[in-house]
Design a protein around this motif. Sequence first.
Motif, PDB file in Angstrom:
ATOM      1  N   UNK A   1       0.848  -1.193   0.000  1.00  0.00           N
ATOM      2  CA  UNK A   1       0.000   0.000   0.000  1.00  0.00           C
ATOM      3  C   UNK A   1       0.880   1.238   0.000  1.00  0.00           C
ATOM      4  N   UNK A   2       0.606   2.143  -0.934  1.00  0.00           N
ATOM      5  CA  UNK A   2       1.338   3.415  -1.041  1.00  0.00           C
ATOM      6  C   UNK A   2       2.851   3.200  -1.112  1.00  0.00           C
ATOM      7  N   UNK A   3       3.249   2.190  -1.882  1.00  0.00           N
ATOM      8  CA  UNK A   3       4.666   1.975  -2.146  1.00  0.00           C
ATOM      9  C   UNK A   3       5.428   1.232  -1.074  1.00  0.00           C
ATOM     10  N   UNK A   4       4.739   0.798  -0.030  1.00  0.00           N
ATOM     11  CA  UNK A   4       5.421   0.099   1.053  1.00  0.00           C
ATOM     12  C   UNK A   4       4.710  -1.208   1.396  1.00  0.00           C
ATOM     13  N   UNK A   5       5.459  -2.079   2.059  1.00  0.00           N
ATOM     14  CA  UNK A   5       4.863  -3.332   2.522  1.00  0.00           C
ATOM     15  C   UNK A   5       3.959  -3.002   3.695  1.00  0.00           C
ATOM     16  N   UNK A   6       2.677  -3.236   3.507  1.00  0.00           N
ATOM     17  CA  UNK A   6       1.706  -2.892   4.539  1.00  0.00           C
ATOM     18  C   UNK A   6       1.451  -4.045   5.503  1.00  0.00           C
ATOM     19  N   UNK A   7       1.461  -5.274   4.961  1.00  0.00           N
ATOM     20  CA  UNK A   7       1.139  -6.421   5.808  1.00  0.00           C
ATOM     21  C   UNK A   7       1.702  -7.689   5.185  1.00  0.00           C
ATOM     22  N   UNK A   8       2.207  -8.566   6.020  1.00  0.00           N
ATOM     23  CA  UNK A   8       2.668  -9.888   5.595  1.00  0.00           C
ATOM     24  C   UNK A   8       1.737 -10.909   6.237  1.00  0.00           C
ATOM     25  N   UNK A   9       1.139 -11.756   5.411  1.00  0.00           N
ATOM     26  CA  UNK A   9       0.102 -12.659   5.903  1.00  0.00           C
ATOM     27  C   UNK A   9       0.483 -14.109   5.694  1.00  0.00           C
ATOM     28  N   UNK A  10       0.039 -14.950   6.603  1.00  0.00           N
ATOM     29  CA  UNK A  10       0.312 -16.378   6.508  1.00  0.00           C
ATOM     30  C   UNK A  10      -0.460 -16.999   5.345  1.00  0.00           C
ATOM     31  N   UNK A  11       0.009 -18.162   4.913  1.00  0.00           N
ATOM     32  CA  UNK A  11      -0.573 -18.824   3.762  1.00  0.00           C
ATOM     33  C   UNK A  11      -2.054 -19.171   3.966  1.00  0.00           C
ATOM     34  N   UNK A  12      -2.465 -19.450   5.200  1.00  0.00           N
ATOM     35  CA  UNK A  12      -3.831 -19.911   5.434  1.00  0.00           C
ATOM     36  C   UNK A  12      -4.856 -18.784   5.569  1.00  0.00           C
ATOM     37  N   UNK A  13      -4.421 -17.528   5.429  1.00  0.00           N
ATOM     38  CA  UNK A  13      -5.351 -16.410   5.487  1.00  0.00           C
ATOM     39  C   UNK A  13      -6.184 -16.368   4.201  1.00  0.00           C
ATOM     40  N   UNK A  14      -7.494 -16.126   4.348  1.00  0.00           N
ATOM     41  CA  UNK A  14      -8.386 -16.015   3.192  1.00  0.00           C
ATOM     42  C   UNK A  14      -8.254 -14.611   2.600  1.00  0.00           C
ATOM     43  N   UNK A  15      -7.403 -14.508   1.570  1.00  0.00           N
ATOM     44  CA  UNK A  15      -7.117 -13.206   0.968  1.00  0.00           C
ATOM     45  C   UNK A  15      -8.345 -12.616   0.291  1.00  0.00           C
ATOM     46  N   UNK A  16      -9.128 -13.443  -0.380  1.00  0.00           N
ATOM     47  CA  UNK A  16     -10.281 -12.940  -1.129  1.00  0.00           C
ATOM     48  C   UNK A  16     -11.301 -12.272  -0.208  1.00  0.00           C
ATOM     49  N   UNK A  17     -11.412 -12.754   1.023  1.00  0.00           N
ATOM     50  CA  UNK A  17     -12.345 -12.150   1.973  1.00  0.00           C
ATOM     51  C   UNK A  17     -11.772 -10.892   2.614  1.00  0.00           C
ATOM     52  N   UNK A  18     -10.460 -10.889   2.815  1.00  0.00           N
ATOM     53  CA  UNK A  18      -9.830  -9.761   3.519  1.00  0.00           C
ATOM     54  C   UNK A  18      -9.635  -8.556   2.610  1.00  0.00           C
ATOM     55  N   UNK A  19      -9.309  -8.802   1.329  1.00  0.00           N
ATOM     56  CA  UNK A  19      -9.051  -7.711   0.390  1.00  0.00           C
ATOM     57  C   UNK A  19     -10.001  -7.833  -0.798  1.00  0.00           C
ATOM     58  N   UNK A  20     -11.218  -7.423  -0.585  1.00  0.00           N
ATOM     59  CA  UNK A  20     -12.241  -7.626  -1.616  1.00  0.00           C
ATOM     60  C   UNK A  20     -12.106  -6.673  -2.792  1.00  0.00           C
ATOM     61  N   UNK A  21     -11.585  -5.474  -2.551  1.00  0.00           N
ATOM     62  CA  UNK A  21     -11.533  -4.470  -3.629  1.00  0.00           C
ATOM     63  C   UNK A  21     -10.100  -4.096  -3.994  1.00  0.00           C
ATOM     64  N   UNK A  22      -9.171  -5.002  -3.748  1.00  0.00           N
ATOM     65  CA  UNK A  22      -7.754  -4.729  -4.017  1.00  0.00           C
ATOM     66  C   UNK A  22      -7.262  -5.645  -5.126  1.00  0.00           C
TER      67      UNK A  22
END
Length: 429
Positions: free
Chosen positions: A27-48
């Motif tokens: 986000x904005x040119x920087x690493x905003x968050x590092x997430x584990x493999x088991x995180x549901x990305x589609x639910x967390x970042x719906x409009x990204x």
Amino acid sequence: MSELVLTNARLIDPDAGTEAPGHLHIKDGRINEILAQDIDISAKFTAVNSLDCGGKVLAPGIIDIGVKVCEPGERHKESFRTAGRAAAAGGVTTMVTRPDTIPTVDTPETLEFAKRRGTVIAPLRIAPMAALTKDRQGREMVEMGFLMDAGAVAFSDGDNVVTDPKVLSRAMTYARSLGALVMGHPQDPGLSAGAAVTSGKFASLRGLPAVSPMAERMGLERDLALVEMTGVRYHADQLSTAASLPALERAKAAGLDVTAGVSIHHLTLNELDVGDYRTFFKVKPPLRSEDDRLAMVEAVASGLIDVVCSMHTPQDEESKRLPFEEAASGAVGLQTLLPAAMRLVHAGVDLPTLWRALSLNPAKRLGLEGGRLEEGAPADLVLFDPDAPFVLDRETLFSKSKNTPFDGQRMQGRVLRTFVGGTEVYARA
């Protein structure tokens, strides 16, 4: 794009020394968050916007110390535009440029030209070095304070070794007062003058002028003595012989502020590669014995050697298509650094350790933000397939000069995408 999620990647964290599957939110040119493999990305970042990395390796972009860009005086060899394209295609996100150009980068004006030109033309970050003495002649130190204000990250005369220890000690003392980093090229200039290869049976059989590996140790011992005397921050740009390593180890154990680098060519090639006078294998310092090469690889794996670099030195066809003794030294390496480094991985060096030398340690030594895979760090990243095989064709390189020793060799490791500040600057077609 202000936000991007890179999913399903093998994340390399050189600081923590880990390699793990996961996702990365930019986000904005920087690493905003590092997430584990088991995180549901589609639910967390719906409009990204998202990009599936397909299980390939995602690591901090390479910070390459010692890149020669030949503007303005030798643009026929390399320009910021071509060097920038080659770097992006090689996963290099920061070029630490050398001052041995025409004219020499020894004034704030020449440094500002290089920095401004590089920033405008190249699609990546530029961190310029400046000369240690005026015109790299070893007689009078440059105006370090003004050059640091203009953006110089280090001071070096490159392979023009300062022969007068009084001049060098004064320059180091002044650099110490400013907190500046001095880079040396450990080599006894008298012994190494005119040498084309390393001394030994091979050199004798080929009838080529040679230099003993001890010339490097002698140059390093002198520099380290002056470092001890002045307390300056010091980096040896290229070590290449086993004989130099004990001196480096003693200096570090004594608490001196000392680091050292090695070029990828000295980690992956040896003196026998010169073969029948193949001038693309003529580099400076010359290629060493296989025992020396193995010692350098072990020093990188153990952390004794801090930095791995390309030592990118473009030379045109006319300067290389000469008898070996007369040919210019140097090889291009921006685009071949990563696949050549994969040879070390296949030889047993793990990716986090390798990336510590390629990215994290250069950033730390030069005081740069990059080199890290952590929240808040710049999103300077390389996505690559470490196992993809190919045969290198030098004509496909983006550098103007094509003087690579890896031409025609089987290699592994393809850069797929490169990001600088979260913006994609290279995507493999």
